[in-house]
Design a protein around this motif. Structure first.
Motif, PDB file in Angstrom:
ATOM      1  N   UNK A   1     -62.485  45.876  73.215  1.00  0.00           N
ATOM      2  CA  UNK A   1     -62.356  44.927  74.321  1.00  0.00           C
ATOM      3  C   UNK A   1     -61.082  44.099  74.188  1.00  0.00           C
ATOM      4  N   UNK A   2     -60.762  43.674  72.979  1.00  0.00           N
ATOM      5  CA  UNK A   2     -59.537  42.911  72.763  1.00  0.00           C
ATOM      6  C   UNK A   2     -58.309  43.761  73.070  1.00  0.00           C
ATOM      7  N   UNK A   3     -58.325  45.014  72.665  1.00  0.00           N
ATOM      8  CA  UNK A   3     -57.193  45.917  72.918  1.00  0.00           C
ATOM      9  C   UNK A   3     -57.005  46.156  74.406  1.00  0.00           C
ATOM     10  N   UNK A   4     -58.112  46.414  75.104  1.00  0.00           N
ATOM     11  CA  UNK A   4     -58.053  46.613  76.558  1.00  0.00           C
ATOM     12  C   UNK A   4     -57.471  45.386  77.239  1.00  0.00           C
ATOM     13  N   UNK A   5     -57.900  44.217  76.787  1.00  0.00           N
ATOM     14  CA  UNK A   5     -57.431  42.964  77.381  1.00  0.00           C
ATOM     15  C   UNK A   5     -55.952  42.740  77.086  1.00  0.00           C
ATOM     16  N   UNK A   6     -55.514  43.074  75.877  1.00  0.00           N
ATOM     17  CA  UNK A   6     -54.100  42.912  75.531  1.00  0.00           C
ATOM     18  C   UNK A   6     -53.218  43.786  76.418  1.00  0.00           C
ATOM     19  N   UNK A   7     -53.590  45.053  76.582  1.00  0.00           N
ATOM     20  CA  UNK A   7     -52.783  45.962  77.401  1.00  0.00           C
ATOM     21  C   UNK A   7     -52.798  45.543  78.866  1.00  0.00           C
ATOM     22  N   UNK A   8     -53.965  45.121  79.354  1.00  0.00           N
ATOM     23  CA  UNK A   8     -54.065  44.672  80.746  1.00  0.00           C
ATOM     24  C   UNK A   8     -53.220  43.413  80.973  1.00  0.00           C
ATOM     25  N   UNK A   9     -53.239  42.502  80.000  1.00  0.00           N
ATOM     26  CA  UNK A   9     -52.470  41.265  80.112  1.00  0.00           C
ATOM     27  C   UNK A   9     -50.968  41.557  80.141  1.00  0.00           C
ATOM     28  N   UNK A  10     -50.518  42.441  79.274  1.00  0.00           N
ATOM     29  CA  UNK A  10     -49.104  42.797  79.256  1.00  0.00           C
ATOM     30  C   UNK A  10     -48.670  43.438  80.577  1.00  0.00           C
ATOM     31  N   UNK A  11     -49.512  44.312  81.093  1.00  0.00           N
ATOM     32  CA  UNK A  11     -49.188  44.980  82.357  1.00  0.00           C
ATOM     33  C   UNK A  11     -49.147  43.984  83.513  1.00  0.00           C
ATOM     34  N   UNK A  12     -50.141  43.097  83.594  1.00  0.00           N
ATOM     35  CA  UNK A  12     -50.185  42.119  84.681  1.00  0.00           C
ATOM     36  C   UNK A  12     -49.070  41.086  84.546  1.00  0.00           C
ATOM     37  N   UNK A  13     -48.785  40.685  83.312  1.00  0.00           N
ATOM     38  CA  UNK A  13     -47.824  39.615  83.105  1.00  0.00           C
ATOM     39  C   UNK A  13     -46.379  40.046  83.208  1.00  0.00           C
ATOM     40  N   UNK A  14     -46.111  41.338  83.052  1.00  0.00           N
ATOM     41  CA  UNK A  14     -44.724  41.818  83.032  1.00  0.00           C
ATOM     42  C   UNK A  14     -44.096  41.787  84.422  1.00  0.00           C
ATOM     43  N   UNK A  15     -42.877  41.285  84.489  1.00  0.00           N
ATOM     44  CA  UNK A  15     -42.116  41.256  85.732  1.00  0.00           C
ATOM     45  C   UNK A  15     -41.384  42.590  85.859  1.00  0.00           C
ATOM     46  N   UNK A  16     -41.921  43.461  86.696  1.00  0.00           N
ATOM     47  CA  UNK A  16     -41.363  44.804  86.809  1.00  0.00           C
ATOM     48  C   UNK A  16     -40.042  44.831  87.577  1.00  0.00           C
ATOM     49  N   UNK A  17     -39.687  43.708  88.193  1.00  0.00           N
ATOM     50  CA  UNK A  17     -38.415  43.641  88.902  1.00  0.00           C
ATOM     51  C   UNK A  17     -37.281  43.172  87.994  1.00  0.00           C
ATOM     52  N   UNK A  18     -37.528  42.095  87.238  1.00  0.00           N
ATOM     53  CA  UNK A  18     -36.460  41.502  86.429  1.00  0.00           C
ATOM     54  C   UNK A  18     -36.723  41.569  84.926  1.00  0.00           C
ATOM     55  N   UNK A  19     -37.893  42.053  84.526  1.00  0.00           N
ATOM     56  CA  UNK A  19     -38.231  42.098  83.116  1.00  0.00           C
ATOM     57  C   UNK A  19     -38.776  40.768  82.622  1.00  0.00           C
ATOM     58  N   UNK A  20     -39.434  40.800  81.490  1.00  0.00           N
ATOM     59  CA  UNK A  20     -39.978  39.586  80.887  1.00  0.00           C
ATOM     60  C   UNK A  20     -41.369  39.258  81.390  1.00  0.00           C
ATOM     61  N   UNK A  21     -42.003  38.309  80.713  1.00  0.00           N
ATOM     62  CA  UNK A  21     -43.352  37.877  81.066  1.00  0.00           C
ATOM     63  C   UNK A  21     -43.298  36.661  81.977  1.00  0.00           C
ATOM     64  N   UNK A  22     -44.042  36.723  83.067  1.00  0.00           N
ATOM     65  CA  UNK A  22     -44.168  35.604  83.990  1.00  0.00           C
ATOM     66  C   UNK A  22     -45.104  34.554  83.402  1.00  0.00           C
ATOM     67  N   UNK A  23     -44.895  33.300  83.799  1.00  0.00           N
ATOM     68  CA  UNK A  23     -45.719  32.229  83.230  1.00  0.00           C
ATOM     69  C   UNK A  23     -47.171  32.322  83.692  1.00  0.00           C
ATOM     70  N   UNK A  24     -47.387  32.512  84.979  1.00  0.00           N
ATOM     71  CA  UNK A  24     -48.727  32.661  85.547  1.00  0.00           C
ATOM     72  C   UNK A  24     -48.724  33.850  86.499  1.00  0.00           C
ATOM     73  N   UNK A  25     -49.839  34.558  86.575  1.00  0.00           N
ATOM     74  CA  UNK A  25     -49.992  35.630  87.557  1.00  0.00           C
ATOM     75  C   UNK A  25     -51.424  35.627  88.083  1.00  0.00           C
ATOM     76  N   UNK A  26     -51.616  36.309  89.187  1.00  0.00           N
ATOM     77  CA  UNK A  26     -52.966  36.501  89.719  1.00  0.00           C
ATOM     78  C   UNK A  26     -53.715  37.515  88.855  1.00  0.00           C
ATOM     79  N   UNK A  27     -55.014  37.410  88.824  1.00  0.00           N
ATOM     80  CA  UNK A  27     -55.810  38.319  87.997  1.00  0.00           C
ATOM     81  C   UNK A  27     -55.685  39.769  88.442  1.00  0.00           C
ATOM     82  N   UNK A  28     -55.189  40.008  89.658  1.00  0.00           N
ATOM     83  CA  UNK A  28     -54.927  41.369  90.122  1.00  0.00           C
ATOM     84  C   UNK A  28     -53.441  41.698  90.112  1.00  0.00           C
TER      85      UNK A  28
END
Length: 413
Positions: free
Chosen positions: A277-304
């Motif tokens: 569960x922790x691994x699934x959450x880590x990968x999901x968080x990285x995918x949701x948080x990553x800015x696919x346009x400019x790179x890097x992690x966004x400060x806040x994102x929607x759960x979807x």
């Protein structure tokens, strides 16, 4: 991954690019460290000291001393010990009120700033983290006993509901993941030190760790792999509002490695499920948080994914989400560097190494200050990576996250 090359890289970062800046920021006259710098660290803007940062600074100095004595890094151990002793004395003698509540902000010489006496229980947590680490590294029983007493006042305030969480007050009727995760990190370290001197208290602290692990995994972590930063018992509010829908990728990744560090508290039969569960959450968080346009992690994102959205309830925290969701901050990236390596070590999943490489490439291309006299990171960036002169949380340049995660990476490797 070339492990020896990576070790050499992070050793050099600590020895050459980070510690020289912070050693020059030490206040040898009164103790502690200056942290009130502008974003690029070219100018010190105040000599005030925030207990939040002083406690964290003590933690990193103690850890750097330990790495130096172990021969992993090459710093001046005697100087580190002097700085640790001075900071411990400053915190013990200046940063606590008579009721053992942390004073939020102080003058250079340790006088409470007016109206800043008891503003945030987070300051108490970080004070405990620092003086407990001092107790562990230098065998100081007095520091351990004080850490224990302050932690008990935290528990009393949490039970009564009589506490503040500046600079981010928790909205009424909501529970904050941030409070639970920082408490977990604090008490897991306190438990480890208690094993040296007070096995009975270690058992009490271990009970707190177990309760917090369950609270975070069952109360804040969804099956789809997201950690809600705020939760409420009203399911409609949770699903439809900005407060309920937003996630904080940096906090999520930091919380996940806290949880991995306490796997021994789970029953053997549960560990595989928990890691999954922790691994699934880590990968999901990285995918949701990553800015696919400019790179890097966004400060806040929607759960979807994407820009946070949802109904608003006229709470000040909503404005923080709206105004700063797309900035790129130093600390989530350092947390992600360590988390991705730790999950790769724990699971062997190649995806985590892929994420590490992506994060390393972005972070070290974006954040380091090009000025050779400073070198430390320019900590606050726009979505496209340009420096921003904004205040995040406290009006300080905090020494904690980057150095802590580089230390943890070296220990892991």
């Amino acid at each position: 991954m070339n492990k020896n090359k990576l070790i050499a890289f992070y050793v050099n970062e600590l020895e050459t690019n980070f510690w020289p800046f912070w050693e020059k920021a030490v206040d040898d006259e009164f103790g502690g460290v200056y942290t009130c710098y502008n974003n690029d660290a070219s100018e010190r803007i105040s000599t005030n000291k925030y207990t939040w940062s002083q406690g964290r600074f003590l933690w990193i100095v103690c850890e750097l001393y330990g790495l130096t004595k172990a021969g992993i890094i090459r710093l001046d151990a005697q100087r580190l010990r002097e700085i640790a002793d001075q900071t411990w004395q400053y915190l013990k003698n200046r940063a606590l009120a008579d009721n053992l509540h942390a004073i939020f902000a102080l003058t250079r010489d340790g006088k409470p700033l007016e109206g800043q006496e008891d503003l945030s229980i987070y300051a108490d947590y970080f004070l405990v983290l620092g003086i407990n680490k001092y107790a562990e590294i230098f065998g100081n029983r007095e520091a351990f006993e004080l850490a224990k007493k302050v932690y008990e006042t935290i528990k009393q305030r949490l039970a009564s509901g009589d506490f503040k969480t500046e600079p981010y007050p928790v909205p009424a009727s909501w529970a904050a993941h941030g409070l639970e995760m920082i408490r977990l990190n604090t008490v897991q370290e306190l438990e480890a030190t208690a094993k040296q001197w007070d096995p009975d208290y270690a058992a009490i602290a271990g009970g707190d760790v177990k309760a917090l692990l369950s609270a975070i995994l069952d109360g804040f972590t969804s099956e789809d792999g997201t950690i809600s930063e705020l939760t409420t018992s009203d399911s409609d509010e949770q699903a439809q509002t900005l407060l309920g829908r937003h996630i904080n990728p940096g906090h999520s990744l930091e919380s996940l490695w806290f949880q991995l560090h306490s796997l021994e508290h789970w029953e053997e039969r549960d560990k595989e499920r928990v890691i999954r569960k922790l691994s699934t959450t880590a990968l999901r968080t990285l995918e949701l948080g990553w800015d696919h346009q400019f790179g890097g992690l966004l400060r806040f994102v929607d759960r979807e994914g994407g820009e946070p959205r949802g109904e608003k309830r006229d709470d000040p925290y909503e404005q923080l989400i709206v105004d700063t969701w797309d900035v790129k901050l130093w600390w989530p990236h350092s947390e992600a560097l360590y988390s991705s390596l730790l999950f790769h070590e724990m699971t062997g999943e190649a995806k985590f190494m892929e994420w590490y490489q992506l994060l390393e490439s972005y972070s070290f291309a974006t954040f380091p200050n090009p000025d050779p006299q400073i070198r430390e990171w320019i900590q606050i960036r726009s979505r496209t990576g340009e420096p921003l002169n904004k205040v995040v949380a406290l009006p300080v340049k905090d020494p904690f996250h980057i150095i802590r995660n580089f230390i943890l990476i070296l220990k892991l490797l």
